[in-house]
Design a protein around this motif. Sequence first.
Motif, PDB file in Angstrom:
ATOM      1  N   UNK A  97     -74.447  11.142  20.981  1.00 51.70           N
ATOM      2  CA  UNK A  97     -73.463  10.077  21.184  1.00 51.70           C
ATOM      3  C   UNK A  97     -73.773   9.283  22.444  1.00 51.70           C
ATOM      4  N   UNK A  98     -74.035   9.986  23.540  1.00 53.61           N
ATOM      5  CA  UNK A  98     -74.315   9.329  24.818  1.00 53.61           C
ATOM      6  C   UNK A  98     -75.621   8.530  24.755  1.00 53.61           C
ATOM      7  N   UNK A  99     -76.650   9.110  24.130  1.00 49.98           N
ATOM      8  CA  UNK A  99     -77.943   8.436  24.049  1.00 49.98           C
ATOM      9  C   UNK A  99     -77.835   7.148  23.228  1.00 49.98           C
ATOM     10  N   UNK A 100     -77.126   7.212  22.110  1.00 49.11           N
ATOM     11  CA  UNK A 100     -76.955   6.012  21.281  1.00 49.11           C
ATOM     12  C   UNK A 100     -76.156   4.948  22.014  1.00 49.11           C
ATOM     13  N   UNK A 101     -75.083   5.356  22.674  1.00 48.88           N
ATOM     14  CA  UNK A 101     -74.219   4.395  23.366  1.00 48.88           C
ATOM     15  C   UNK A 101     -74.941   3.655  24.488  1.00 48.88           C
TER      16      UNK A 101
ATOM     17  N   UNK B  69     -67.737  -1.968  21.196  1.00 49.68           N
ATOM     18  CA  UNK B  69     -67.199  -1.679  19.863  1.00 49.68           C
ATOM     19  C   UNK B  69     -68.245  -1.088  18.920  1.00 49.68           C
ATOM     20  N   UNK B  70     -69.547  -1.282  19.230  1.00 50.50           N
ATOM     21  CA  UNK B  70     -70.604  -0.699  18.398  1.00 50.50           C
ATOM     22  C   UNK B  70     -70.877   0.761  18.744  1.00 50.50           C
ATOM     23  N   UNK B  71     -70.333   1.223  19.870  1.00 45.67           N
ATOM     24  CA  UNK B  71     -70.610   2.578  20.341  1.00 45.67           C
ATOM     25  C   UNK B  71     -69.883   3.634  19.530  1.00 45.67           C
ATOM     26  N   UNK B  72     -70.409   4.867  19.610  1.00 48.63           N
ATOM     27  CA  UNK B  72     -69.704   6.011  19.051  1.00 48.63           C
ATOM     28  C   UNK B  72     -68.656   6.472  20.063  1.00 48.63           C
ATOM     29  N   UNK B  73     -67.529   6.936  19.553  1.00 45.39           N
ATOM     30  CA  UNK B  73     -66.473   7.446  20.432  1.00 45.39           C
ATOM     31  C   UNK B  73     -66.913   8.777  21.032  1.00 45.39           C
ATOM     32  N   UNK B  74     -66.803   8.902  22.361  1.00 48.33           N
ATOM     33  CA  UNK B  74     -67.204  10.120  23.059  1.00 48.33           C
ATOM     34  C   UNK B  74     -65.998  11.027  23.214  1.00 48.33           C
ATOM     35  N   UNK B  75     -65.957  12.145  22.478  1.00 47.09           N
ATOM     36  CA  UNK B  75     -64.793  13.041  22.571  1.00 47.09           C
ATOM     37  C   UNK B  75     -64.795  13.854  23.852  1.00 47.09           C
ATOM     38  N   UNK B  76     -63.628  14.358  24.210  1.00 38.04           N
ATOM     39  CA  UNK B  76     -63.500  15.235  25.374  1.00 38.04           C
ATOM     40  C   UNK B  76     -63.771  16.676  24.948  1.00 38.04           C
ATOM     41  N   UNK B  77     -64.660  17.351  25.664  1.00 38.51           N
ATOM     42  CA  UNK B  77     -65.005  18.744  25.342  1.00 38.51           C
ATOM     43  C   UNK B  77     -64.915  19.597  26.604  1.00 38.51           C
ATOM     44  N   UNK B  78     -64.708  20.886  26.406  1.00 34.98           N
ATOM     45  CA  UNK B  78     -64.591  21.810  27.527  1.00 34.98           C
ATOM     46  C   UNK B  78     -65.807  22.721  27.687  1.00 34.98           C
ATOM     47  N   UNK B  79     -66.466  23.031  26.573  1.00 33.14           N
ATOM     48  CA  UNK B  79     -67.579  23.977  26.605  1.00 33.14           C
ATOM     49  C   UNK B  79     -68.873  23.265  26.990  1.00 33.14           C
ATOM     50  N   UNK B  80     -69.526  23.745  28.043  1.00 34.19           N
ATOM     51  CA  UNK B  80     -70.752  23.116  28.541  1.00 34.19           C
ATOM     52  C   UNK B  80     -71.853  23.133  27.492  1.00 34.19           C
ATOM     53  N   UNK B  81     -71.984  24.233  26.748  1.00 31.83           N
ATOM     54  CA  UNK B  81     -73.020  24.334  25.720  1.00 31.83           C
ATOM     55  C   UNK B  81     -72.868  23.240  24.676  1.00 31.83           C
ATOM     56  N   UNK B  82     -71.628  22.979  24.290  1.00 36.10           N
ATOM     57  CA  UNK B  82     -71.389  21.924  23.296  1.00 36.10           C
ATOM     58  C   UNK B  82     -71.647  20.554  23.905  1.00 36.10           C
ATOM     59  N   UNK B  83     -71.284  20.386  25.182  1.00 39.72           N
ATOM     60  CA  UNK B  83     -71.491  19.112  25.862  1.00 39.72           C
ATOM     61  C   UNK B  83     -72.977  18.765  25.945  1.00 39.72           C
ATOM     62  N   UNK B  84     -73.831  19.792  26.132  1.00 39.82           N
ATOM     63  CA  UNK B  84     -75.266  19.575  26.228  1.00 39.82           C
ATOM     64  C   UNK B  84     -75.951  19.608  24.864  1.00 39.82           C
TER      65      UNK B  84
END
Length: 283
Positions: free
Chosen positions: A235-239, A213-228
């Motif tokens: 978001x991933x690093x904090x979670x 519940x303390x984590x940030x919500x990880x949205x779904x993305x399609x573009x690799x550049x945005x994902x990286x």
Amino acid sequence: MVLFADDTSLLITDSNKLDFNTNINQSLHNIISWFNSSLLVLNFNKTHYVEFRTKNYYEVKTKVTYDHINISNSTETKFLGLIIDETLSWNQHVDQIATKLCSACYALRNLKHIVPQSTLRTIYYAYIHSILSYGIIFWGRSSNVSKLFILQKRIIRIINNTGVRESCREAFKNMEIMTLYSQYIFSLILFAVKNKHLFTSNNEIHTYKTRNYLNFHLPTVNLTKFYKGPYISGTKAFNHLPRHIKILVNDMKCFKLSLKRFLCHHSFYSIEEYYEHTDDKDM
């Protein structure tokens, strides 16, 4: 429009390539009109445009003109000290950093005979640290960033007088210097925490106090550049942080201190190593 000192940058996007050309030229005319009314002059010799693209790029045939003057296209540009190329690979910027680090290696190799290790460490933070940390949330996932880590380890060996075949991990820990990858994670997490208004936390989506519940919500993305990019990576690093650090997020001073201690203690040699790490306090 982005203004900084005497530099002006226009950011233009459009899903329709015909409208894209029209918008670029119209925006250029509007900005020149604004310059003229403000008694300013656009230097056409220093004016160019970069057409950002992905691997699935289709040719737009962009043509930017004003009063029969063609604005030149460039594959890269320098913006606030960062070299941004058309595919956002950051390779040119990494190469520039590598050149600076090579010069730093030479200087430190000559200085280590006349100054103590504490002074060399001070020099590291005064010069090298600023080079490696500036804008790292953008270029930290570049495909050739590993060569910067090799140069950073060379610098640590010079400061700590460590042999070429010896591991630098303990030297990083003893001098409390973050590895390049730890610095990247540190900067990403601070970016996310300092800009919490841009992120959605799991406790905003539901009221159940689950283990995430303390984590940030990880949205779904399609573009690799945005994902990286820094948003998803932050978001991933904090979670993935240990829970005993995440609960300090509302006390920035304690959170930053605990985060730095955690990253210095573990001295991660890759991003993958960070995500494979499991903290005992969370077990």
